[in-house]
Design a protein around this motif. Sequence first.
Motif, PDB file in Angstrom:
ATOM      1  N   PRO A 479       0.821  -1.236   0.000  1.00 38.03           N
ATOM      2  CA  PRO A 479       0.000   0.000   0.000  1.00 38.03           C
ATOM      3  C   PRO A 479       0.847   1.274   0.000  1.00 38.03           C
ATOM      4  O   PRO A 479       0.547   2.226  -0.727  1.00 38.03           O
ATOM      5  CB  PRO A 479      -0.826  -0.131   1.285  1.00 38.03           C
ATOM      6  N   LEU A 480       1.905   1.307   0.804  1.00 40.14           N
ATOM      7  CA  LEU A 480       2.785   2.471   0.837  1.00 40.14           C
ATOM      8  C   LEU A 480       3.463   2.663  -0.512  1.00 40.14           C
ATOM      9  O   LEU A 480       3.570   3.794  -1.019  1.00 40.14           O
ATOM     10  CB  LEU A 480       3.833   2.301   1.932  1.00 40.14           C
ATOM     11  N   TYR A 481       3.913   1.566  -1.110  1.00 40.49           N
ATOM     12  CA  TYR A 481       4.577   1.620  -2.408  1.00 40.49           C
ATOM     13  C   TYR A 481       3.645   2.194  -3.479  1.00 40.49           C
ATOM     14  O   TYR A 481       4.015   3.088  -4.244  1.00 40.49           O
ATOM     15  CB  TYR A 481       5.042   0.214  -2.790  1.00 40.49           C
ATOM     16  N   LYS A 482       2.414   1.686  -3.518  1.00 38.59           N
ATOM     17  CA  LYS A 482       1.453   2.176  -4.505  1.00 38.59           C
ATOM     18  C   LYS A 482       1.134   3.646  -4.287  1.00 38.59           C
ATOM     19  O   LYS A 482       1.052   4.432  -5.232  1.00 38.59           O
ATOM     20  CB  LYS A 482       0.159   1.348  -4.440  1.00 38.59           C
ATOM     21  N   ASP A 483       0.943   4.025  -3.050  1.00 38.41           N
ATOM     22  CA  ASP A 483       0.607   5.413  -2.734  1.00 38.41           C
ATOM     23  C   ASP A 483       1.711   6.354  -3.191  1.00 38.41           C
ATOM     24  O   ASP A 483       1.442   7.401  -3.788  1.00 38.41           O
ATOM     25  CB  ASP A 483       0.374   5.559  -1.226  1.00 38.41           C
ATOM     26  N   CYS A 484       2.954   5.989  -2.943  1.00 40.98           N
ATOM     27  CA  CYS A 484       4.073   6.853  -3.328  1.00 40.98           C
ATOM     28  C   CYS A 484       4.279   6.862  -4.842  1.00 40.98           C
ATOM     29  O   CYS A 484       4.628   7.899  -5.426  1.00 40.98           O
ATOM     30  CB  CYS A 484       5.349   6.417  -2.621  1.00 40.98           C
ATOM     31  N   CYS A 485       4.074   5.728  -5.492  1.00 45.48           N
ATOM     32  CA  CYS A 485       4.217   5.670  -6.947  1.00 45.48           C
ATOM     33  C   CYS A 485       3.190   6.552  -7.650  1.00 45.48           C
ATOM     34  O   CYS A 485       3.477   7.172  -8.676  1.00 45.48           O
ATOM     35  CB  CYS A 485       4.063   4.227  -7.444  1.00 45.48           C
ATOM     36  N   LYS A 486       2.009   6.585  -7.108  1.00 44.24           N
ATOM     37  CA  LYS A 486       0.926   7.335  -7.742  1.00 44.24           C
ATOM     38  C   LYS A 486       0.899   8.806  -7.348  1.00 44.24           C
ATOM     39  O   LYS A 486       0.098   9.572  -7.877  1.00 44.24           O
ATOM     40  CB  LYS A 486      -0.411   6.677  -7.410  1.00 44.24           C
ATOM     41  N   THR A 487       1.753   9.206  -6.445  1.00 49.67           N
ATOM     42  CA  THR A 487       1.870  10.620  -6.108  1.00 49.67           C
ATOM     43  C   THR A 487       2.484  11.346  -7.294  1.00 49.67           C
ATOM     44  O   THR A 487       3.490  10.909  -7.841  1.00 49.67           O
ATOM     45  CB  THR A 487       2.761  10.792  -4.864  1.00 49.67           C
ATOM     46  N   PRO A 488       1.910  12.470  -7.730  1.00 53.20           N
ATOM     47  CA  PRO A 488       2.433  13.164  -8.912  1.00 53.20           C
ATOM     48  C   PRO A 488       3.808  13.772  -8.660  1.00 53.20           C
ATOM     49  O   PRO A 488       4.198  14.052  -7.531  1.00 53.20           O
ATOM     50  CB  PRO A 488       1.388  14.261  -9.143  1.00 53.20           C
ATOM     51  N   GLY A 489       4.531  13.963  -9.744  1.00 56.21           N
ATOM     52  CA  GLY A 489       5.778  14.700  -9.668  1.00 56.21           C
ATOM     53  C   GLY A 489       6.964  13.917  -9.142  1.00 56.21           C
ATOM     54  O   GLY A 489       6.938  12.689  -9.009  1.00 56.21           O
ATOM     55  N   THR A 490       8.007  14.669  -8.822  1.00 61.84           N
ATOM     56  CA  THR A 490       9.280  14.064  -8.417  1.00 61.84           C
ATOM     57  C   THR A 490       9.567  14.216  -6.933  1.00 61.84           C
ATOM     58  O   THR A 490      10.599  13.745  -6.464  1.00 61.84           O
ATOM     59  CB  THR A 490      10.437  14.730  -9.186  1.00 61.84           C
ATOM     60  N   LEU A 491       8.660  14.851  -6.205  1.00 61.29           N
ATOM     61  CA  LEU A 491       8.922  15.130  -4.798  1.00 61.29           C
ATOM     62  C   LEU A 491       7.822  14.533  -3.928  1.00 61.29           C
ATOM     63  O   LEU A 491       6.639  14.795  -4.138  1.00 61.29           O
ATOM     64  CB  LEU A 491       8.990  16.648  -4.570  1.00 61.29           C
ATOM     65  N   LEU A 492       8.235  13.698  -2.973  1.00 67.08           N
ATOM     66  CA  LEU A 492       7.294  13.156  -2.001  1.00 67.08           C
ATOM     67  C   LEU A 492       7.051  14.178  -0.899  1.00 67.08           C
ATOM     68  O   LEU A 492       7.915  15.018  -0.613  1.00 67.08           O
ATOM     69  CB  LEU A 492       7.845  11.876  -1.382  1.00 67.08           C
ATOM     70  N   SER A 493       5.884  14.096  -0.266  1.00 66.73           N
ATOM     71  CA  SER A 493       5.692  14.927   0.923  1.00 66.73           C
ATOM     72  C   SER A 493       6.628  14.422   2.013  1.00 66.73           C
ATOM     73  O   SER A 493       7.122  13.288   1.970  1.00 66.73           O
ATOM     74  CB  SER A 493       4.237  14.853   1.397  1.00 66.73           C
ATOM     75  N   GLN A 494       6.878  15.241   3.011  1.00 72.99           N
ATOM     76  CA  GLN A 494       7.785  14.864   4.085  1.00 72.99           C
ATOM     77  C   GLN A 494       7.250  13.665   4.875  1.00 72.99           C
ATOM     78  O   GLN A 494       8.024  12.803   5.306  1.00 72.99           O
ATOM     79  CB  GLN A 494       8.023  16.048   5.019  1.00 72.99           C
ATOM     80  N   ARG A 495       5.962  13.617   5.064  1.00 70.09           N
ATOM     81  CA  ARG A 495       5.393  12.466   5.782  1.00 70.09           C
ATOM     82  C   ARG A 495       5.596  11.185   4.982  1.00 70.09           C
ATOM     83  O   ARG A 495       6.003  10.156   5.526  1.00 70.09           O
ATOM     84  CB  ARG A 495       3.899  12.690   6.041  1.00 70.09           C
TER      85      ARG A 495
END
Length: 558
Positions: A479-495
């Motif tokens: 679930p974490l992997y999918k959530d981060c992959c589907k986040t737009p752009g090149t920068l993850l949120s800090q959380r």
Amino acid sequence: MASFRRDHMEGIHAAGTHLSKCRLKFAAAEGAYGTFMGHQSAVVEAAAQGARRDVSRLLESSNNIPIQDLNYAIFQAAKRGHKYILQSLIDAGGTDLNAAMEAAGWSGHTHIVDELMLSGHVHIGRAFLGAMLACRDNMIDHLISIADTDGLESGLRVGASLIWSRMPDEVDFLSRVIDQLVKAGAKTFEDALLSSCNGTAILHLNGHSILQKSKIFDRLVLESSNLTKDFYNSLLLQACVCFLYRMTILEAGDAALVDHCDVSVFIQDPSQGEPQATGASSRLRIESRAEWPLKMMKYLLTQCSVNSECAIEQAVASSTHLGVMLPVLELLVGCDCLAITDPYVVLAFATAFRQTAAIRYLLDIIPKPVNVRPMMEAFKTAASENIGPEGVLFLLHLNFLDDAKATLRAASMVAELEDTTPDLKLWLREEWSKEAYNEGVQTGSSHYLNLMRVIKLGQGRLCIRELPAQLQAAIGYLPLYKDCCKTPGTLLSQRQKGELVEALRHLYRGSRKVSEAEILRADKAKLLFLLGACLPEWSQLPADGDVRTPMSLYNNRI
């Protein structure tokens, strides 16, 4: 920045930004709230019932009532005229005072309007909108009596934007209201004309009382003493943008919206003395319906010199609000007309109105290296508009300053500005701050401990500890992997980054394949590559921001 940044933002709101939810009059606004929330919380029910003691008890006993619940409760209190409940909800952190103004206008509670006006953070145009939709003479009289010049002009713009979608008795009412507003001092007829021709007004066009509606429109034209060539240029381009919007809807086959916005040809029936709608959009035979408004717009820009700064800015503002910004921007760039405007102001509009495709496009065409000062001005302007946080968050994920550290500093700075909207401040603090990173790490640590307990102590037919290591990792981290992959752009949120870093620390502990220092330095692509390597091949996804739009990404959390 160009002058149209602030006045266009306010004009769009005042002229009926929210008219699309008013097709079923005021009930649609309440339905939108209900659908958005998915449930009726206790504080909402108490506010709707006028249970002042219950509202006070609930506010005192809970420190984490969702902002959506507070705002919907404010909406209910204003709608039912509960002044003291309304004030207690505002004191508790409710923010959507403009929706409350619209509710008070629609329901006729003048004392609620007066109370909200004291806050200084509301648009009286929203009260005019509610009163006009409900045809409330007493509320209109009250609003005219308390409105300043800007408020009267706002009322005129709202009335002009409503005339095309109303039924005969409502058109009579609006005609009287416009007369009252003009007698009271409203006189920006050019703005009213543009409002009358905006895309939302045209979207809900119907053929009832079309002659009477045209008479109201004609009066606005006759009253206008300064209809310059530039004004007509703006009107022409805006008409093209509006029809592009409608053709886009027709191509999408959205029957619910098309029902009231067929592109009809009005002809005179001598026996009836009233135009009759004929032909409609279903018989249009154009290879692509959305092409002809763009071709017309291109012709105006290149062959007719309809390319003044004012006209271009108005077209951009309309396309932003209507959600057709990208094709309009592409056309303007192709015709070498976008350079007439400030691209950073255009970016502020795209961000404020959550036009994600346009944001990507603008970031690609804005010259590099990034000019930090105007880019930050655009970012702060969008952050101050109370339309929704999605566009600003999307800009952060795209690393809009082309420097991860600088972008994160910008998020921290804007979170502390007084003009930043409360909803966005909350998001920035909970997702983009240093504290959010630490909370992400803590969440990741707790998750790992829970996963280990399940693997080592779990009982049942399926013994997880006997599964291959990759399947164990998938159970814990897919679930974490999918959530981060589907986040737009090149920068993850800090959380997100905190959770991901903590996951990788545990997964790679003792493996000697990657050091903790490398994990801490890694960017989004590297972090996801490392996590993907621990998962089964069938579960791996491209780290592509286009997989899921920011709207769906954030709406399921807000």
